[in-house]
Scaffold this active site. Structure first.
Site, PDB file in Angstrom:
ATOM      1  N   GLY A 475       0.918  -1.286  -0.104  1.00 33.91           N
ATOM      2  CA  GLY A 475       0.057  -0.189   0.008  1.00 33.91           C
ATOM      3  C   GLY A 475       0.773   1.310   0.147  1.00 33.91           C
ATOM      4  O   GLY A 475       0.374   2.336  -0.250  1.00 33.91           O
ATOM      5  N   PRO A 639       4.807  13.087  -4.392  1.00 27.36           N
ATOM      6  CA  PRO A 639       4.302  13.912  -3.324  1.00 27.36           C
ATOM      7  C   PRO A 639       2.876  13.294  -2.862  1.00 27.36           C
ATOM      8  O   PRO A 639       2.507  13.181  -1.785  1.00 27.36           O
ATOM      9  CB  PRO A 639       4.210  15.135  -3.864  1.00 27.36           C
ATOM     10  CG  PRO A 639       5.310  15.269  -4.979  1.00 27.36           C
ATOM     11  CD  PRO A 639       5.351  13.924  -5.626  1.00 27.36           C
ATOM     12  N   GLU A 712       6.470   5.452   8.654  1.00 26.07           N
ATOM     13  CA  GLU A 712       6.339   5.340  10.060  1.00 26.07           C
ATOM     14  C   GLU A 712       6.156   6.606  10.720  1.00 26.07           C
ATOM     15  O   GLU A 712       5.928   6.445  11.991  1.00 26.07           O
ATOM     16  CB  GLU A 712       7.282   4.140  10.529  1.00 26.07           C
ATOM     17  CG  GLU A 712       6.873   2.774  10.133  1.00 26.07           C
ATOM     18  CD  GLU A 712       8.042   1.932  10.186  1.00 26.07           C
ATOM     19  OE1 GLU A 712       8.252   1.012  11.057  1.00 26.07           O
ATOM     20  OE2 GLU A 712       8.976   1.981   9.493  1.00 26.07           O
TER      21      GLU A 712
END
Lengths: 745, 162
Positions: A475, A639, A712
């Site tokens: 993903g 982006p 993360e």
């Protein structure tokens, strides 16, 4: 293999990388045609269902296999009595990234939800009913559950092979000279990854060759592991993992049921499919363990941190050693003259924890940011001013320079957009209607590791190219972002690039995790392209018939499928013409991605996150009303996809702060909420105005492409920001996550 | 005992010899008819990944016993696009990056199609968020999902007016 520095003259990032483009796999995903492992239906396939333990500790005394076998459609029931042999015991740590697992090696139960049998049947319904009919009887022992469920011990390592403690500077001296100190204790709950796609595997043998469809974040390593447990060569195994329906760390490591399905498929000579039920994902496939973190900040008379002490007690399993490295999150965020970080663990009757999105960093950052906020208030300082006073210009844990650190710009941009300057210092001073309103902030930080990856690039006679690497797309956008980098490495337009990935017979792209996949696999792809272009440049510049003849090896640049002379842009030649004249059908290059040598700099992504919450003064109900983050993450490849990753991380922060908590019944050791109705994750209505900005950052040290990581980072900082906003709204300091409404009233 | 089940799936009426009365509509679609676009996330009606339209209403196919919907018209993700032409909701999800891993996406899109049909007075962001909250997205693409639904609503309203 090409050395990147030597070929930079030929190719550069920027034609494709750096642009927002929609996902190349997007049409497959919005039409339902993207193939996930459980979608596979080879002819003659059987369905498998695991029966799982209803106790947390003890042994299985009896399984009614006769009843299960008597059920129409049930083909075979595997228990420890008849499980086909493995070449390696499932409790063997075959490498550092292998967890001890349950593959019916004996009748021991070491956590609730552990597989205790595998039922294989013609249909899913029959397998499900067969598993139910096993009706297990147990000899149960009292489970040890929770942070106080057993005597703590001192682990030899934390996370994966990392030292459990660190001391930098002179703690005693720093403390002795401090003007004041602050102690705080923060608890975080057990969390489960809960990717929307349940763990699944479809296995089929063709003679001695094995084909596996299973979502996996590290296909190359998984192939090696399967081969070891099965006693066959890795070359006999093909793993397909083109799409993972979310991973978050839980699909990086093998689990016992995967081995059982492979064994059953061989034993029955039929393809076998297994998909875990949602409740079965609570136990055998990892989780983020509960922690109790104790922090002490010693401050000098100016409010600077003199000493930082961060201790974590983390829940571990009884049979393996993954210790949440939460204290390490304090290593590099704020300046301090001395620091000590330590860990201890408590063995309980649960599945072994594992890496879960921002492992260590997420709970560690949550606790640190709460402590920092408490310190700022104790000093009467604005939380942002306090963080700037303690801004780390070098990494306090090592003394190293940062490779790049645009954190000040992050604070500034996010604070501006948020309107932070109007924040009153005192809590419980803002209202919106009858609701209490509060503003809080946190610092986001996440390391920039690189792993090992390899890639091939092949330029074809028509000027198109194919690149190959076994990258995993769970993903984050590997199919798109890595293709953008690969196209730039080859100097072609991305529309002319075929991207082959997600299979274990391709060059190993390493692990999709640690926020290092784009940097690592991207470097390998870029190098493979550059190696290809270098060969092409050699051909052209040495060919008297080429307009590039004599330009010298470094005198040409690749762009849009042509090589241009650097000294005369009017002289260029198309790739296909160079190949045609050389009589070649293709040119093939190879590349690797890894960090060269020991890191000489501290390498981190950074960010500042600002939260506004509204709290009902009577009910304690908390709503995140606004969330703004600004992040410095090196070069941004795409982006739009980077924003999605950062927003996703921030929303994980919302879940951490307010929702996620797996609850054990202490008496039985079983979960009380192992489903998505009881284990809450953020839903759309929980997510208000949310924005993730990025700040420009050139990092010449982190890797040659300047790529950090975005996967993360957003979780860190956000948890603390929300907790600090809750305090600012209510005057009640949260010391436990998730924050419960009843703790506020 | 095999039982007969009639379903009109994506416009095509099918007579299905159902081998097991316990089968849910989700497992009939996925395991018997090969329509694997509809996903199983929880099998308990808690995540929305299996959302399909049954007689125009959005429902969790995992909670629908197949036999109890004999004669129903079912629309799945496979039935939205016309050839290569994406449905406006699919197109909006693509452009707004309303997904990451893609696993919840078929359910999100089916839910959005129904939500747009349900809305009688247009959609504002808050109503979209509320109306889409039965569909969990663990990648947390919620910002993109909300933008996509609002965008598709505008597109479809224009198309209706034209």
């Amino acid at each position: 293999m090409a050395d990147l520095m030597n070929v930079q003259a030929h190719v550069r990032l920027g034609s494709n990388a750096g642009q927002s483009m929609t996902r190349r796999d997007g049409v497959l995903k919005v039409t339902g045609r993207a193939p996930y492992a459980a979608d596979r239906q080879p002819g003659g396939m059987l369905h498998a269902v695991t029966a799982t333990a209803g106790i947390a500790r003890g042994r299985v005394a009896h399984l009614d296999t006769a009843a299960a076998l008597a059920h129409p459609g049930v083909v075979r029931v595997y228990t420890p009595a008849n499980r086909p042999p493995l070449a390696e015991h499932p409790d063997t740590k075959i490498h550092g990234f292998a967890w001890r697992m349950e593959a019916l090696q004996d009748d021991t139960v070491r956590y609730a939800g552990q597989p205790i049998a595998l039922v294989v049947a013609d249909t899913l319904e029959a397998a499900t009913e067969g598993a139910r009919l096993l009706n297990p009887r147990y000899e149960a022992e009292a489970p040890r559950i929770g942070l106080d469920g057993n005597t703590p011990y001192q682990p030899e390592t934390v996370s994966i092979g990392r030292p459990p403690s660190l001391e930098a500077g002179d703690m005693d001296a720093a403390r002795a000279g401090a003007a004041r100190h602050l102690d705080t204790v923060v608890e975080t709950a057990a969390q489960y990854h809960n990717a929307l796609e349940p763990h699944a595997i479809t296995a089929q043998w063709f003679g001695d060759r094995l084909e596996i469809d299973t979502p996996n974040q590290a296909i190359g390593l998984a192939k090696q592991s399967f081969a070891t447990y099965l006693g066959i060569e890795p070359s006999q195994i093909l793993i397909r993992s083109p799409f993972l329906g979310g991973g978050f760390g839980s699909k990086a490591i093998l689990y016992g049921a995967q081995l059982l399905v492979v064994l059953a498929a061989r034993d029955l000579d039929r393809p076998v499919k297994l998909a875990l039920r949602r409740d079965q994902m609570f136990g055998p496939v990892g989780h983020r363990p509960a922690t109790r973190q104790t922090l002490r900040l010693d401050l000098d008379e100016h409010g600077r941190i003199a000493a930082l002490d961060h201790h974590t007690l983390a829940v571990a399993s009884t049979f393996d050693d993954f210790i949440e490295s939460a204290s390490n999150a304090s290593h590099s965020v704020y300046a301090t003259t001395a620091m000590r970080t330590t860990h201890s663990a408590v063995r309980t009757d649960t599945g072994t924890p594992g890496p879960m999105r921002a492992p260590g960093e997420a709970p560690g950052s949550a606790a640190l940011e709460v402590a920092i906020d408490e310190a700022a208030y104790a000093l009467g300082m604005d939380p942002l001013a306090f963080r700037l006073l303690n801004y780390a210009d070098t990494d306090p844990s090592t003394g190293m320079e940062f490779s790049s650190k645009a954190l000040r710009e992050c604070y500034e941009r996010a604070a501006d957009l948020f309107g932070w300057k109007d924040r009153p210092l005192e809590p419980r001073t803002m209202r919106q209607g009858r609701l209490l309103k509060g503003w809080g902030m946190g610092t986001a930080q996440f390391p920039c590791p690189m792993f090992q990856a390899a890639a091939h690039a092949t330029l074809r006679a028509d000027g198109s190219a194919v690149v190959e690497t076994s990258a995993a797309d769970m993903g984050q956008g590997a199919w798109t972002a890595l293709a953008q980098i690969a196209a730039d490495g080859l100097g072609i337009d991305i529309d002319r690039l075929e991207f082959r990935s997600g299979q274990s017979d391709l060059p190993d792209a390493g692990v999709a995790g640690g926020s290092g996949h784009t940097a690592t696999a991207g470097t390998a792809l870029f190098n493979a392209g550059a190696d290809t272009v270098r060969q092409l440049a050699d051909l052209a510049t040495n060919d008297p018939a080429s307009p590039l003849f004599g330009a010298g090896n470094a005198g040409v640049t690749a762009r849009g499928g042509r090589l241009y002379r650097n000294d005369d842009e009017s002289r260029s030649e198309a790739y296909e013409d160079i190949l045609a004249r050389a009589g070649l059908d293709l040119v093939r290059g190879e590349g690797k991605g890894a960090r060269e040598g020991e890191a000489q700099r501290a390498m981190f992504s950074h960010g500042g996150v600002f939260a506004e919450v509204l709290v009902d003064p009577d009910l304690g109900q908390i709503r995140v009303n606004r969330l703004v983050g600004a992040f410095a993450v090196g070069r941004i490849v795409n982006p739009q996809l980077a924003r999605s990753q950062l927003l996703g991380g921030m929303i994980w922060g919302v879940g951490f702060a307010l929702h996620e908590e797996a609850i054990h019944d202490a008496r039985t050791g079983r979960f009380t909420n192992n489903d998505l109705a009881g284990y809450h994750i953020p839903v759309n209505a929980d997510i208000p105005m949310i924005e993730a900005l990025t700040v420009h950052e050139d990092d010449p040290f982190v890797n040659a492409l300047g790529i950090k990581g975005v996967g993360e980072l957003g979780v860190t900082g956000t948890v603390g920001a929300i907790a600090n906003a809750v305090w600012h709204a209510t005057g009640v300091r949260p010391h436990r996550f998730p924050i419960h409404p009843e703790s506020l009233i | 005992m095999t039982q007969t089940l009639n379903l009109t799936i994506n416009g095509t009426t099918q007579t299905i010899a159902l081998d097991d009365p316990r089968a849910t509509l989700l497992d009939v679609l996925r395991e018997r008819l090969g329509l694997t676009g509809t996903k199983k996330g929880c099998d308990r009606g808690q995540c929305g990944a299996c959302t399909v339209l049954i007689d125009g209403r959005r429902m969790n196919a995992c909670l629908a016993l197949a036999l109890s919907h004999d004669g129903a018209a079912v629309t799945t993700i496979e039935g939205l696009a016309e050839g290569d032409r994406l449905h406006p909701v699919q197109d909006a999800f693509l452009r707004h990056d309303g997904f990451q891993c893609g696993y919840c996406t078929p359910g999100q899109i089916m839910s959005a199609v129904a939500l747009i049909a349900e809305a009688e007075a247009g959609l504002d962001p808050e109503r979209v968020r509320e109306g889409m909250s039965g569909n969990l997205c663990r990648c947390a693409a919620y910002a993109g999902i909300t933008e996509a639904v609002l965008d598709a609503t505008r597109t479809m309203t224009r198309e209706d007016a034209a």
